[in-house]
Design a protein around this motif. Structure first.
Motif, PDB file in Angstrom:
ATOM      1  N   TYR A 125       0.841  -1.200   0.000  1.00  0.00           N
ATOM      2  CA  TYR A 125       0.000   0.000   0.000  1.00  0.00           C
ATOM      3  C   TYR A 125       0.876   1.251   0.000  1.00  0.00           C
ATOM      4  CZ  TYR A 125      -4.060  -2.921   1.052  1.00  0.00           C
ATOM      5  OH  TYR A 125      -5.071  -3.852   0.998  1.00  0.00           O
ATOM      6  N   LEU A 126       0.918   1.903  -1.146  1.00  0.00           N
ATOM      7  CA  LEU A 126       1.663   3.152  -1.299  1.00  0.00           C
ATOM      8  C   LEU A 126       0.717   4.293  -1.661  1.00  0.00           C
ATOM      9  CD1 LEU A 126       4.701   1.816  -3.389  1.00  0.00           C
ATOM     10  CD2 LEU A 126       4.414   1.846  -0.909  1.00  0.00           C
ATOM     11  N   MET A 154      -0.494  -0.902  -4.778  1.00  0.00           N
ATOM     12  CA  MET A 154      -1.559   0.096  -4.862  1.00  0.00           C
ATOM     13  C   MET A 154      -0.971   1.486  -4.661  1.00  0.00           C
ATOM     14  SD  MET A 154      -5.132   0.327  -2.756  1.00  0.00           S
ATOM     15  CE  MET A 154      -6.452   1.448  -3.267  1.00  0.00           C
ATOM     16  N   VAL A 155      -1.153   2.346  -5.653  1.00  0.00           N
ATOM     17  CA  VAL A 155      -0.734   3.744  -5.572  1.00  0.00           C
ATOM     18  C   VAL A 155      -1.963   4.616  -5.828  1.00  0.00           C
ATOM     19  CG1 VAL A 155       1.664   3.315  -6.236  1.00  0.00           C
ATOM     20  CG2 VAL A 155      -0.045   3.729  -8.013  1.00  0.00           C
ATOM     21  N   SER A 156      -1.812   5.910  -5.839  1.00  0.00           N
ATOM     22  CA  SER A 156      -2.937   6.820  -6.072  1.00  0.00           C
ATOM     23  C   SER A 156      -2.861   7.423  -7.470  1.00  0.00           C
ATOM     24  CB  SER A 156      -2.938   7.958  -5.048  1.00  0.00           C
ATOM     25  OG  SER A 156      -3.176   7.490  -3.755  1.00  0.00           O
ATOM     26  N   PRO A 157      -3.985   7.434  -8.203  1.00  0.00           N
ATOM     27  CA  PRO A 157      -4.012   8.161  -9.482  1.00  0.00           C
ATOM     28  C   PRO A 157      -3.975   9.659  -9.194  1.00  0.00           C
ATOM     29  CG  PRO A 157      -6.202   7.353  -8.935  1.00  0.00           C
ATOM     30  CD  PRO A 157      -5.281   6.818  -7.884  1.00  0.00           C
ATOM     31  N   LEU A 158      -3.141  10.393  -9.898  1.00  0.00           N
ATOM     32  CA  LEU A 158      -2.966  11.813  -9.589  1.00  0.00           C
ATOM     33  C   LEU A 158      -4.070  12.691 -10.185  1.00  0.00           C
ATOM     34  CD1 LEU A 158      -0.713  13.043  -7.834  1.00  0.00           C
ATOM     35  CD2 LEU A 158       0.304  13.945  -9.909  1.00  0.00           C
ATOM     36  N   SER A 159      -4.881  12.136 -11.069  1.00  0.00           N
ATOM     37  CA  SER A 159      -5.945  12.937 -11.687  1.00  0.00           C
ATOM     38  C   SER A 159      -6.877  13.542 -10.642  1.00  0.00           C
ATOM     39  CB  SER A 159      -6.747  12.090 -12.678  1.00  0.00           C
ATOM     40  OG  SER A 159      -7.245  10.921 -12.050  1.00  0.00           O
ATOM     41  N   GLU A 219      -0.474  10.417 -14.480  1.00  0.00           N
ATOM     42  CA  GLU A 219       0.382  10.591 -13.309  1.00  0.00           C
ATOM     43  C   GLU A 219      -0.118   9.794 -12.100  1.00  0.00           C
ATOM     44  OE1 GLU A 219       1.353  14.943 -12.809  1.00  0.00           O
ATOM     45  OE2 GLU A 219       0.282  15.019 -14.713  1.00  0.00           O
ATOM     46  N   ILE A 220       0.818   9.433 -11.234  1.00  0.00           N
ATOM     47  CA  ILE A 220       0.490   8.749  -9.988  1.00  0.00           C
ATOM     48  C   ILE A 220       1.219   9.414  -8.832  1.00  0.00           C
ATOM     49  CG2 ILE A 220       0.122   6.508 -11.120  1.00  0.00           C
ATOM     50  CD1 ILE A 220       2.886   5.668  -9.871  1.00  0.00           C
TER      51      ILE A 220
END
Length: 396
Positions: free
Chosen positions: A34-35, A350-355, A367-368
């Protein structure tokens, strides 16, 4: 019955909205790195728990709406160690930094007003603005420049007579950019020219690397237009304690913010006592050790991400986030795919979508954001899985 447009227009958290995909993957037996969430894994200092144990009353009562006076004195001493002069009357303890942001926006802007924001920005700024019916006016920072503060001309394009303030975080969540003196001065000078407020989110000021210095908004003149937002969640690994700070030298601002503080009665009492014990008794080298640990983690992520062909980024110098433009068509779909259709030996990332950290439609689609909140070995492994996932995803 109809729901309000306010709630219907509010986005789900881009950090948390893909959680159902992760939960399903976990039920299928996959290990997930989990990032996506900025939840530090370092231990909360023992002094916090010792402070709670010293609580002697048999009633958990309301504190002063501005927070315990002794805690505000301790915060005043803390800021003085950063050469920031706030007396206790210029500080209001809030229920997390989130409440400090909400109070700030609600104090300087009416429904229908607008606030300039440097994007990508902390995603909840958008949620808070939508809650208050305030519109964000984005000024875009680019991955090619390391998400540096945009030019004055870009601020001018975003300005109109409905704009009441500028809000930004430094060091930046989500990009890790650390703004230098000239960059912060650019923001301050523009605000002074337009006679608007500046809200500076300085939650990550302890997290600066490579000899970079944190430049506080309070290092500049014309302090009456400044509101500083802070939180102890990250620097002391106290996310669940929900203690933040709103500070300003503007007496009228502080008087009016107190109306909101009184309306929510008080910040959490036990967490205040725990933090009071921590601020008074914390080991002197705690923050130095923490800073080194996160710089080591940053270096691990930077080395691994540097091996991704086609990735666009600069080395971030602060916070504990790393934003990067990936060679994929849609980062949100890519992240979903990693959770549903991809693994290496039963492990995925798991990362976060930067949108979701942008106000401009369709911006940040490739971007992430990586939150480097695991140890360096796990971070390296997670980034290698990410690299392999990109290759496999683009060969589908």
């Amino acid at each position: 019955m109809l729901l309000s447009q306010r709630v219907l227009n509010t986005q789900f958290s881009p950090i948390r909205k893909l959680t159902p995909y992760a939960e399903k993957a976990r039920k299928e037996g996959k290990k997930i790195y989990y990032l996506n969430i900025g939840q530090p894994d370092v231990e909360t200092p023992k002094e916090f728990f010792e402070g709670i144990k010293k609580y002697s009353s048999n009633i958990v009562y309301y504190s002063h709406s501005a927070g315990l006076y002794e805690l505000r004195e301790a915060f005043s001493d803390y800021y003085k160690s950063w050469n920031i002069d706030f007396n206790p009357e210029e500080l209001i303890v809030t229920t997390g930094g989130s409440e400090a942001v909400i109070f700030s926006l609600a104090t300087v802007a009416d429904p229908g007003d607008e606030v300039i924001v440097i994007e990508p920005f902390y995603a909840n700024y958008k949620g808070f603005a939508e809650m208050l019916d305030v519109k964000l006016r984005p000024v875009k920072a680019d991955p090619e420049t390391g998400y540096a503060v945009p030019s004055r001309e870009e601020f001018e394009k975003a300005y109109n007579n409905k704009v009441k303030a500028i809000i930004f975080s430094n060091p930046s969540n989500p990009t890790g950019a650390v703004y230098d003196f000239e960059e912060v001065k650019r923001i301050v000078d523009f605000a002074k020219e337009k006679d608007i407020f500046v809200i500076s989110d300085e939650v990550y000021k302890e997290f600066t690397f490579d000899g970079k210095e944190h430049i506080s908004l309070m290092d500049f003149e014309d302090k009456d237009r400044f509101i500083l937002v802070d939180s102890v969640s990250k620097r002391y690994s106290l996310c669940g304690a929900r203690i933040g700070v709103l500070a300003s030298k503007n007496k009228k601002v502080m008087e009016q913010v107190m109306k909101f503080a009184q309306s929510r009665l008080s910040p959490p009492l036990m967490a205040q006592f725990g933090l009071l014990g921590l601020l008074k008794n914390l080991e002197s080298d705690y923050l130095i050790r923490m800073q080194k640990e996160y710089q080591d983690r940053r270096d691990a992520v930077y080395e691994e991400i540097s091996m991704i062909e086609g990735a666009v980024f600069k080395k971030p110098h602060g916070a504990f986030y790393f934003s990067v433009k990936l060679p994929v068509d849609d980062s949100e779909e890519f992240i979903k795919w990693m959770l549903t259709d991809f693994n290496i030996n039963g492990e995925t990332v798991m990362v976060s979508p930067l949108s979701g950290f942008y106000a401009t439609p369709d911006a940040g689609k490739q971007e992430i954001r990586i939150a480097y909140v695991l140890n360096s070995d796990e971070l390296r492994k997670a980034c290698r899985i990410l690299r392999e996932a990109i290759t496999t995803y683009n060969k589908r």
